[in-house]
Design an enzyme around this catalytic site. Structure first.
Site, PDB file in Angstrom:
ATOM      1  N   LYS A  92      34.738 -11.923   2.785  1.00 28.61           N
ATOM      2  CA  LYS A  92      35.889 -12.372   3.578  1.00 28.61           C
ATOM      3  C   LYS A  92      37.187 -12.216   2.778  1.00 28.61           C
ATOM      4  O   LYS A  92      38.176 -11.697   3.296  1.00 28.61           O
ATOM      5  CB  LYS A  92      35.700 -13.841   4.023  1.00 28.61           C
ATOM      6  CG  LYS A  92      34.479 -14.016   4.932  1.00 28.61           C
ATOM      7  CD  LYS A  92      34.359 -15.421   5.491  1.00 28.61           C
ATOM      8  CE  LYS A  92      33.785 -16.404   4.532  1.00 28.61           C
ATOM      9  NZ  LYS A  92      32.351 -16.230   4.239  1.00 28.61           N
ATOM     10  N   THR A  93      37.160 -12.633   1.527  1.00 27.38           N
ATOM     11  CA  THR A  93      38.362 -12.500   0.685  1.00 27.38           C
ATOM     12  C   THR A  93      38.680 -11.024   0.451  1.00 27.38           C
ATOM     13  O   THR A  93      39.846 -10.609   0.523  1.00 27.38           O
ATOM     14  CB  THR A  93      38.142 -13.202  -0.676  1.00 27.38           C
ATOM     15  OG1 THR A  93      37.614 -14.503  -0.437  1.00 27.38           O
ATOM     16  CG2 THR A  93      39.429 -13.314  -1.452  1.00 27.38           C
ATOM     17  N   ASP A 105      41.195 -19.785   2.027  1.00 30.27           N
ATOM     18  CA  ASP A 105      39.739 -19.885   2.074  1.00 30.27           C
ATOM     19  C   ASP A 105      39.347 -21.319   2.424  1.00 30.27           C
ATOM     20  O   ASP A 105      40.134 -22.250   2.202  1.00 30.27           O
ATOM     21  CB  ASP A 105      39.169 -19.493   0.700  1.00 30.27           C
ATOM     22  CG  ASP A 105      37.728 -19.021   0.799  1.00 30.27           C
ATOM     23  OD1 ASP A 105      37.186 -18.957   1.924  1.00 30.27           O
ATOM     24  OD2 ASP A 105      37.142 -18.710  -0.248  1.00 30.27           O
ATOM     25  N   THR A 127      33.088 -20.853   6.107  1.00 29.64           N
ATOM     26  CA  THR A 127      31.650 -20.636   6.251  1.00 29.64           C
ATOM     27  C   THR A 127      31.162 -21.287   7.545  1.00 29.64           C
ATOM     28  O   THR A 127      30.056 -21.056   7.973  1.00 29.64           O
ATOM     29  CB  THR A 127      30.898 -21.248   5.052  1.00 29.64           C
ATOM     30  OG1 THR A 127      31.432 -22.552   4.818  1.00 29.64           O
ATOM     31  CG2 THR A 127      31.071 -20.408   3.816  1.00 29.64           C
ATOM     32  N   ARG A 137      27.804 -10.017  -2.598  1.00 25.08           N
ATOM     33  CA  ARG A 137      28.091 -10.731  -3.853  1.00 25.08           C
ATOM     34  C   ARG A 137      26.803 -10.911  -4.663  1.00 25.08           C
ATOM     35  O   ARG A 137      26.801 -10.765  -5.884  1.00 25.08           O
ATOM     36  CB  ARG A 137      28.721 -12.102  -3.558  1.00 25.08           C
ATOM     37  CG  ARG A 137      29.117 -12.855  -4.834  1.00 25.08           C
ATOM     38  CD  ARG A 137      29.582 -14.254  -4.544  1.00 25.08           C
ATOM     39  NE  ARG A 137      30.842 -14.255  -3.819  1.00 25.08           N
ATOM     40  CZ  ARG A 137      31.272 -15.275  -3.069  1.00 25.08           C
ATOM     41  NH1 ARG A 137      30.532 -16.362  -2.934  1.00 25.08           N
ATOM     42  NH2 ARG A 137      32.429 -15.191  -2.453  1.00 25.08           N
TER      43      ARG A 137
END
Ligand code: ADE
Length: 326
Positions: free
Chosen positions: A52-53, A98, A147, A206
């Site tokens: 997302k980032t 975030d 999330t 990740r």
């Protein structure tokens, strides 16, 4: 040198997977650029580690604007938000927040006006002398990430022009990501090696990149910096990561659910106490993948272990009970 920064893609071309989302975003970006307007405020949701980032940084880059990256815990008061928004220097900048579901109510309310008409309403002074002032802000694009879409309050959610869900990645996409990263960090990886790592990465880039680095440590010592299937398997055995990508913590969760709570249903509070983990970590990090691969279910009454979970641990669901004492 910060490897993390380097391995992040900066353009849509480099960003692998999430094809539907990319297609829609590219159109929105192209249209906004032609209108010479900032991109609409956008909300991304999905499990942690799916990019997302990274995606927010790609968007800023493709729009040709700056990005300011922060997270809700850093904006606990109105003055934090005022400081953030007044630090925007360039029209059209991207502000990335975030864990946006964690903003306090008062901060959220201040954000509404900023999102709608790029104005900041603040009070100057205190007590009887206090007076409201409005500060005009540069236009900006707010990109929120969470999330848990369900935890974003409806008034905030309604102010996003676009809402996107990020999905777990397919093994084929993770293989591409692993090969790309391997190339950047200068380690050779065979087809088998990349596939093995991808299969144990829980659909998450990740995790794939993290596993690649752990396996690289092994390869450096045992096989001349070359990752093949054998080295990957050896590394995973040492790391305690099994064929499903589950770690010791995941297995502890399942054993606790089955042995301590007889397979459930059991509430999140009891689970987090039994595991000595934060509730959010259990709900956002540990459980989503166990649910995804069908080892547990979330029901109204609590978490339940599925038949697959018993089979995975080599247990039978209905223990044979003796009817009479022998
Ligand atoms: N690294 C993390 N996420 C990625 C993605 N989607 N594509 C390429 N590299 C990545």
């Amino acid at each position: 040198m910060n490897e993390f920064k380097e391995i992040r893609p900066t353009t849509f071309n480099e960003y692998i997977g999430q094809e539907d989302l990319k297609r829609n975003l590219k159109i929105a970006i192209e249209a906004a650029l032609r209108r010479r307007e900032p991109l609409e405020h956008s909300l991304f949701y999905g499990p942690p580690g799916l990019g997302k980032t990274t995606l927010a940084a790609v968007i800023a880059n493709e729009m040709g604007v700056n990005i300011i990256v922060t997270a809700a815990p850093a904006i606990s008061q109105k003055k934090d938000l005022a400081a953030l928004l007044t630090s925007i220097e360039e029209n059209g900048s991207v502000i990335f927040i975030d864990e946006i579901h964690r903003l306090p109510k008062a901060v959220e309310e201040m954000l509404y006006a900023a999102m709608e008409d790029f104005t900041l309403h603040i009070m100057i002074g205190e007590g009887a002398g206090a007076r409201p002032i409005s500060i005009r802000l540069p236009m900006f694009t707010l990109i929120g990430a969470t999330t848990r879409a369900g935890k974003v309050s409806p008034p905030l959610r309604d102010r996003f022009g676009m809402i996107f869900r990020l999905d777990y990645y397919k093994t084929g996409d993770l293989i591409k990501i692993i090969r790309r990263t391997a190339n950047i960090i200068n380690v050779e990886v065979t087809k088998d090696g990349a596939k093995l790592i991808a299969e144990r990465a829980k659909g998450t880039p990740r995790i794939a990149n993290k596993l690649l680095k752990r396996v690289r440590d092994f390869a450096q010592i045992h096989s001349n910096n070359r990752i093949n299937g054998e080295i990957a398997l050896r590394a995973f055995r040492n790391l305690g990561i099994d064929e499903l990508g589950l770690s010791k913590e995941d297995r502890e969760y399942l054993i606790m659910l089955i042995k301590k709570f007889e397979g459930g249903p059991v509430g999140i509070d009891s689970i987090s106490t039994a595991l000595n983990e934060e509730k959010d970590t259990v709900e956002d990090v540990i459980e989503p993948y166990l649910i995804r691969i069908g080892l547990i279910k979330r029901t109204k009454k609590g978490r339940v272990a599925t038949g697959n979970s018993y089979r995975y641990l080599g247990l039978t669901k209905t223990p044979q009970r003796k009817l009479f004492d022998e």
